[in-house]
Motif scaffolding. Structure first.
Motif, short mmCIF file in Angstrom:
data_model
loop_
_atom_site.label_atom_id
_atom_site.label_comp_id
_atom_site.label_asym_id
_atom_site.label_seq_id
_atom_site.Cartn_x
_atom_site.Cartn_y
_atom_site.Cartn_z
N ILE A 428 -3.51 3.18 26.80
CA ILE A 428 -3.51 1.71 26.82
C ILE A 428 -2.15 1.33 27.39
N ASN A 429 -2.11 1.21 28.72
CA ASN A 429 -0.90 1.38 29.52
C ASN A 429 -0.11 0.08 29.67
N SER A 430 0.58 -0.32 28.62
CA SER A 430 1.39 -1.55 28.68
C SER A 430 2.68 -1.31 29.44
N ASP A 431 3.35 -2.40 29.76
CA ASP A 431 4.60 -2.38 30.52
C ASP A 431 5.76 -2.26 29.53
N GLU A 432 6.26 -1.05 29.33
CA GLU A 432 7.35 -0.83 28.36
C GLU A 432 8.67 -1.44 28.83
N ARG A 433 8.87 -1.50 30.12
CA ARG A 433 10.11 -2.06 30.64
C ARG A 433 10.25 -3.53 30.24
N GLN A 434 9.12 -4.20 30.05
CA GLN A 434 9.12 -5.62 29.72
C GLN A 434 8.87 -5.85 28.23
N TRP A 435 7.82 -5.23 27.67
CA TRP A 435 7.39 -5.56 26.31
C TRP A 435 7.40 -4.30 25.44
N ALA A 436 8.52 -4.06 24.79
CA ALA A 436 8.65 -2.86 23.96
C ALA A 436 7.67 -2.85 22.81
N TRP A 437 7.37 -4.02 22.24
CA TRP A 437 6.52 -4.08 21.06
C TRP A 437 5.09 -3.62 21.34
N MET A 438 4.65 -3.74 22.60
CA MET A 438 3.27 -3.39 22.89
C MET A 438 3.00 -1.90 22.81
N ASP A 439 4.05 -1.09 22.93
CA ASP A 439 3.86 0.34 22.70
C ASP A 439 4.50 0.76 21.38
N GLU A 440 5.78 0.42 21.17
CA GLU A 440 6.46 0.87 19.96
C GLU A 440 5.89 0.22 18.70
N GLY A 441 5.65 -1.09 18.77
CA GLY A 441 5.17 -1.80 17.60
C GLY A 441 3.75 -1.44 17.23
N LEU A 442 2.84 -1.49 18.21
CA LEU A 442 1.45 -1.15 17.92
C LEU A 442 1.33 0.31 17.50
N ASN A 443 2.11 1.18 18.15
CA ASN A 443 2.07 2.60 17.78
C ASN A 443 2.62 2.83 16.38
N THR A 444 3.70 2.14 16.03
CA THR A 444 4.26 2.29 14.68
C THR A 444 3.27 1.83 13.63
N PHE A 445 2.50 0.81 13.95
CA PHE A 445 1.47 0.33 13.02
C PHE A 445 0.41 1.41 12.76
N VAL A 446 -0.14 2.01 13.83
CA VAL A 446 -1.16 3.03 13.64
C VAL A 446 -0.54 4.29 13.03
N GLN A 447 0.74 4.53 13.33
CA GLN A 447 1.47 5.62 12.67
C GLN A 447 1.43 5.42 11.16
N TYR A 448 1.67 4.19 10.72
CA TYR A 448 1.63 3.89 9.27
C TYR A 448 0.25 4.18 8.69
N LEU A 449 -0.80 3.76 9.38
CA LEU A 449 -2.16 4.05 8.91
C LEU A 449 -2.38 5.56 8.81
N SER A 450 -1.87 6.30 9.79
CA SER A 450 -2.04 7.76 9.80
C SER A 450 -1.25 8.41 8.67
N GLU A 451 -0.03 7.93 8.45
CA GLU A 451 0.78 8.48 7.35
C GLU A 451 0.09 8.29 6.02
N GLN A 452 -0.49 7.12 5.83
CA GLN A 452 -1.15 6.85 4.56
C GLN A 452 -2.43 7.65 4.38
N GLU A 453 -2.98 8.16 5.47
CA GLU A 453 -4.13 9.05 5.37
C GLU A 453 -3.72 10.52 5.36
N TRP A 454 -2.44 10.77 5.52
CA TRP A 454 -1.92 12.13 5.35
C TRP A 454 -1.72 12.43 3.87
#
Length: 772
Positions: A428-454
């Motif tokens: 899901i190829n967002s523009d990291e140079r412009q919008w950091a939250w679209m990769d780091e933020g959304l990824n950190t969110f799903v990371q949290y869901l994954s951690e809680q299922e670990w």
């Protein structure tokens, strides 16, 4: 008269401004977001005329392990799917960030401190001229030189004739550069030197000239690479030939094409076995890697990898690598989860890395789309960075093999996070140079869901709303909206990772509910997989797929630095007056007797204090002698019975239900961001009840609202946001009656030296016990 008129106008203007301010939090984003068109629709989906470019690469690269140098040649075939004629092409030369005088160096601030490390001082002094890309040539398909201009971390290639819509152009670039010590200088890619055995571990990334994105919204994305804002890249197919010392193992984006040429028969056998294994299979053992560390080959091998539909390419190379792998079933498709790591990372990596990769693939596939690539790799490299199918992570235990709990979970978290980046932004190829939250933020969110299922009690750093409160209550001058260009973001960790991730969790758990949120989030992932989404595409899709107007949330959480501070300001208790005349008189009598028998009156009686009316009987009249203060008139009883008979069935039900009515006033303090009202009623019988009110209750007045609640039971207290799910920065005013919540302080003494981790401490105790 004039002064009065001005005063009146000022008052009117103040009222108008206040009314506008009240409504602003529920202002629609229609005028803020780009206008929908044939490329990007108002629903947030790609339009019928959506297009994107394609860049295919054939790369041959040689890694010099003696001089720590890269030499490469690439052929790029660029296809113009846009409706525009292109007179020139832009490429990224990210390696040039390491050149002296790069904008990243010139624009970074620095200070001399009383005590400084050598590394800190070296960074102030600046870079040396030995790093950065050396472009040897740029040629067309016929081998003729093409004119080019290098602008720091960008290169423009001028085409002899315009590239028309639907056409493609092929050209080649030859280049070389010295690999940097990434441990010393703190870069994403480079080498790490191990003085104990004299070997290197290479993580090669941002290593070749890469095509910039050209899209419908911005044209060329050719912002200079300053180090923070990451990458905007074009999808394409890669074939990469990696020439390294023969005893090196190469971990890479893509699938290995010539395994029989670069692996030993035993390694090849184990690799095939790993594809159907349910536990990681060790393909290159620690003993084998340690043996190679001592005796180095002078021969060379070329590893060939191919990758389809990826936006980037990275690889790691070292003779120190231990390698293990296992197949993972992702909705009927076999994906290879693999790990490469030096002996210094054991036992942590052998035990956890590949299984963490597998877990991440499963959970992310559940919350987004099924993982589409054939491989997912975790490489231990004492850092954290992501690329298609491969990522570099940290996690080295102590030399005795023990490790702290924080290191264990930190390692698992960084693997989840970096492997998760395969989804955001590699697919899901967002523009990291412009919008950091679209990769780091959304990824950190799903990371949290994954951690809680670990693990149920997993110590996630980011996820629950209360974790962002310290940031939200900090000085506003040190904050910026999430919707800030990546290189301009203040407090990057909080603003690009934590706040957007926690915002997603608030949407999922509090605003939308899991069912609506999960469907919309998967729809966004499905719509924009292998495409270039923008913020408006995410915002619009989340609303389109859920049927919810979330503009108030985007306004407050993404476009402002407002904090949340709601309070229970007041609670009034009411009951319906359905008493009979007899009951009313009885209550009046009781109140009267309490009043006249006050403390002073009782003591006067006890002491025999004389009164005027007792000493002078002429002062007594009707009200002292014959007045029947609490007599009940028959007419009162008749009127009451007549009133009750006149009530309809519904009116009689309301009149006699005996409910308690609580009028509660809520306040939004200091012009904070509105949120849903989550209220906990604690009843006098010990039970409790949760009530959830949507944020739209604030839509006509975002400063104060009042609502009445009817309850059968008597309320002892009310608590606002009882589960700490709205990031409220002041919990003291969330209670009625108020509760004083203590702030704690600690007495401590400074300790010298490094404390042993719990495993080491337990080991010492075990030895002592054994010696006894």
């Amino acid at each position: 008269m004039k002064n009065h008129l001005l005063t009146l106008m000022a008052v009117l203007m103040a009222v108008i401004c206040q009314a506008q301010e009240v409504d602003r939090q529920f202002e629609q984003l229609g005028t803020t977001l780009p206008t929908p068109n044939a490329y990007r629709t108002g629903s947030g989906a790609p339009g019928h005329a959506y297009w994107q470019q394609k860049a295919d690469y054939l790369i041959k690269v040689e890694l010099d392990d003696d001089k720590q140098r890269i030499k490469g040649s690439e052929t790029i075939t660029y296809t113009n799917h846009s409706p525009d004629r292109l007179d020139y092409l832009w490429l990224q030369l990210d390696e040039n960030i390491k050149r002296p005088g790069a904008d990243s160096e010139l624009t970074s601030t620095s200070r001399i401190r009383e005590k400084m490390s050598a590394r800190g001082l070296e960074r102030i002094i600046g870079k040396t001229s030995e790093h950065g890309l050396n472009i040897a040539s740029v040629r067309n398909a016929q081998g003729k030189d093409l004119p080019f201009v290098i602008n720091k971390t960008m290169m423009r290639i001028d085409l002899p004739k315009a590239l028309k819509p639907g056409d493609k152009v092929t050209f080649s670039v030859d280049w070389s550069y010295n690999i940097i010590d990434r441990i010393k200088h703190g870069y994403r890619g480079g080498y790490e030197y191990f003085p104990k055995d004299g070997n290197y571990l290479y993580t090669i990334s941002q290593w070749f000239p890469r095509m910039c994105v050209y899209d419908d919204l911005e044209g060329w994305q050719n912002k200079q690479f300053l180090g923070t804002g990451e990458f905007a890249l074009t999808f394409g197919d890669y074939e990469v030939h990696i020439n390294v010392p023969a005893d090196h193992i190469v971990a890479s984006t893509g699938e290995l094409q010539n395994a029989s040429e670069v692996l030993t028969p035993k390694q090849l056998e184990l690799f095939e076995k790993s594809k159907t294994a349910t536990e990681p299979v060790i393909i290159v053992s620690q003993a084998e890697a340690t043996k190679k560390e001592k005796k180095r080959s002078k021969e060379r091998k070329t590893w060939i990898y191919k990758a389809e539909n990826v936006r980037d390419f990275a690889f790691g190379s070292s003779r120190k690598y231990i390698w293990d792998a296992m197949g993972v079933d992702i909705e009927g498709k076999k994906v290879m989860a693999m790990s490469y790591y030096p002996k210094e990372a054991n036992p942590l990596y052998e035990r956890y890395s590949t299984k963490t990769v597998a877990h991440t693939l499963r959970t992310y596939s559940k919350f987004t789309i099924p993982y589409p690539y054939p491989v997912a790799i975790s490489v231990e490299a004492s850092s954290g960075m992501e690329y298609p199918m491969i990522c570099f992570n940290y996690g080295r235990p102590e030399s005795d093999g023990t490790y702290s709990e924080s290191l264990k979970y930190g390692m698992i978290s960084v693997i989840i996070h970096e492997v998760g980046h395969n989804f955001f932004p590699m697919i899901i190829n967002s523009d990291e140079r412009q919008w950091a939250w679209m990769d780091e933020g959304l990824n950190t969110f799903v990371q949290y869901l994954s951690e809680q299922e670990w693990q149920r009690d997993y110590p996630s750093r980011r996820g629950p709303a209360y974790k962002i409160v310290p940031y939200m209550k900090s000085n506003k001058e040190d904050m910026c909206p999430i919707m800030t260009a990546a290189d301009n973001v203040k407090q990057y960790g909080n603003n690009a990772y934590g706040k957007p991730a926690i915002g997603m969790n608030i949407l999922r758990e509090t605003v939308m509910g899991r069912e609506l949120f999960d469907f919309a989030f998967k729809e966004y992932s499905r719509r924009w997989a292998f495409k270039h989404p923008k913020p408006q595409d995410f915002f619009r899709t989340m609303e389109d797929a859920s049927g919810m107007d979330l503009d108030w949330f985007w306004n407050g959480w993404f476009y402002s630095v407002k904090h949340v501070d709601l309070s229970v300001e007041n609670v009034e208790w009411f009951r319906m007056d359905s008493r009979t005349p007899d009951e009313k008189v009885a209550e009046r009598r009781e109140a009267y007797e309490k009043d006249v028998n006050n403390l002073s009156a009782r003591r006067n009686d006890e002491l025999g204090v004389p009164t005027a009316t007792g000493q002078d009987r002429s002062l007594n009249d009707f009200y002292n002698t014959d007045y029947k203060r609490f007599a009940i008139k028959s007419s009162d009883r008749s009127r009451h019975k007549s009133f009750v008979r006149s009530l309809s069935a519904k009116e009689k039900e309301l009149y006699e239900n005996g409910l308690n009515y609580y009028e509660i006033t809520f306040k939004n303090n200091n012009d904070g961001m509105v949120m849903p009202i989550i209220l906990k009623f604690e009843y006098k019988d010990g039970s409790d009840e949760i009530v959830r009110i949507p944020a739209e209750i604030w839509r006509r007045n975002n400063r104060q609202v009042t609502k009445v609640f009817a309850r059968e039971k008597e309320v002892a207290s009310v608590v606002l946001d009882p589960f700490r799910e709205t990031a409220d920065i002041d919990e003291n005013n969330n209670y009625f009656p108020r509760r004083n919540l203590p702030s704690r302080f600690e007495l401590y003494k400074r300790r010298g030296g490094k404390r042993p981790n719990p495993m080491q401490s337990q080991g010492k105790k075990s030895k002592k016990s054994a010696s006894r």
